[in-house]
Design an enzyme around this catalytic site. Sequence first.
Site, PDB file in Angstrom:
ATOM      1  N   GLU A  62       0.825  -1.204   0.000  1.00 54.31           N
ATOM      2  CA  GLU A  62       0.000   0.000   0.000  1.00 54.31           C
ATOM      3  C   GLU A  62       0.861   1.256   0.000  1.00 54.31           C
ATOM      4  O   GLU A  62       0.550   2.239  -0.663  1.00 54.31           O
ATOM      5  CB  GLU A  62      -0.949   0.008   1.207  1.00 54.31           C
ATOM      6  CG  GLU A  62      -2.094  -0.964   1.075  1.00 54.31           C
ATOM      7  CD  GLU A  62      -2.950  -0.679  -0.160  1.00 54.31           C
ATOM      8  OE1 GLU A  62      -3.042   0.481  -0.575  1.00 54.31           O
ATOM      9  OE2 GLU A  62      -3.502  -1.635  -0.725  1.00 54.31           O
ATOM     10  N   TYR A 122      -5.732   7.016   4.521  1.00 54.02           N
ATOM     11  CA  TYR A 122      -5.884   6.055   3.427  1.00 54.02           C
ATOM     12  C   TYR A 122      -5.185   4.728   3.748  1.00 54.02           C
ATOM     13  O   TYR A 122      -5.799   3.654   3.672  1.00 54.02           O
ATOM     14  CB  TYR A 122      -5.329   6.617   2.093  1.00 54.02           C
ATOM     15  CG  TYR A 122      -5.184   5.486   1.118  1.00 54.02           C
ATOM     16  CD1 TYR A 122      -6.314   4.943   0.518  1.00 54.02           C
ATOM     17  CD2 TYR A 122      -3.946   4.876   0.895  1.00 54.02           C
ATOM     18  CE1 TYR A 122      -6.211   3.836  -0.308  1.00 54.02           C
ATOM     19  CE2 TYR A 122      -3.839   3.766   0.078  1.00 54.02           C
ATOM     20  CZ  TYR A 122      -4.967   3.251  -0.519  1.00 54.02           C
ATOM     21  OH  TYR A 122      -4.867   2.150  -1.307  1.00 54.02           O
ATOM     22  N   ASP A 151      -8.431   6.622  -1.893  1.00 51.02           N
ATOM     23  CA  ASP A 151      -7.288   7.215  -2.602  1.00 51.02           C
ATOM     24  C   ASP A 151      -7.837   8.082  -3.742  1.00 51.02           C
ATOM     25  O   ASP A 151      -9.052   8.329  -3.828  1.00 51.02           O
ATOM     26  CB  ASP A 151      -6.333   6.117  -3.111  1.00 51.02           C
ATOM     27  CG  ASP A 151      -6.973   5.258  -4.205  1.00 51.02           C
ATOM     28  OD1 ASP A 151      -8.188   5.418  -4.469  1.00 51.02           O
ATOM     29  OD2 ASP A 151      -6.252   4.450  -4.809  1.00 51.02           O
TER      30      ASP A 151
END
Length: 368
Positions: A42, A125, A143
Amino acid sequence: MSEQTADRSTVLVDRLLAWFDQRDRDVPWRTEADPFAILVAEIMAQQTRIETVRPYYAKFRARFPTVVDLAEADQDEVLRLWEGLGYYARARNLHAAAKAIVAHHGSELPRTAEGLRGLPGVGPYTAGAVASLAFGAVEPAVDGNARRVLSRAFDLENGGPTALDRTARELLHVCPERPGAVNQAIMDLGSEICVPKRPVCDSCPISSVCLALGRGTIALRPARKTRPKKPLRRGAAVIIAKGTDVFVVQRPRNGLLGGLWDFPNVSLPVDEGAPTDAWLEREIESAFGLVVSVGRPIHTIKHTFTHFFFELSVCEAEWRRGEASTSTQWLWAGPSDLQRLAFPVYHRRMIECGLAEPGHHSRPVGTS
Ligand code: SF4
């Protein structure tokens, strides 16, 4: 939530998950169940295309299979593996997060978004993505792609963080047993179909419930942020040779390209011509304590950063006398050091073309 909105959300999630489930996207970290691997993926994938991330992710995971491996690593090695991926604060923060996980969480990632947000560099996020994907927490992960899909599907005129968070949560509550899949499906739709300029609405699984499509407001969603024009910054760098070594300095850890290594350089006014050798020699002595003779120019680097254009003239130089005196880390680097340490990508290209080797300033190098 009104009944109509609830109905639309239910249809949207059902169609989105049906679309998501029949796809086979060849993304290596998709199949990962290891929370640390998901955290690495991520963070690497932020502001970066998946195709670019792929080889970096593979190398990084091979070298640091566990959070303990990363926590125990030297920062130079972490940055070297990240070299070329950009946004180096991500690498420094990921390294710091690994150390914090080992020191304060028994080498296990926190299982909640709130706990994850306590780690260095983990914002809303990333916390939502890891919590939902790794631990099944009902947490949104919004995002840029998700922002676009949600703003269009619900025609959000004011698609600020609060409105997006509320909308994403409504969708997650339609299918709370699969929060990771709902988050991923929204993001994937944004990266593949609901793209910024020409969304492929004909192939979109949620077109029948998309409000922006029905109202003709797609081009207005999400609201555009006006970006200021990028300014130009100029500088001059010298590759100072002393025998077979060259002088390198480490950039401040918290600034742009923080922690990477650099050839000594100084800023130049934008609207002036090339500096004289004498001026450059005085600047280098004043900034680094070294008396040098500047030689011929060997390369001009042009590089685009997120917020500015950068132009750097590079000259060769010979060390004459003086010990380095500068508050930053420095090193007389031999060829193996140049391979071991992390440099900005434009310097790496010079190194690979032999331009940073004393006496080998001859081969051409591309600009970036
Ligand atoms: S219908 Fe078009 S605008 Fe609406 S979500 Fe799908 S691709 Fe995006």
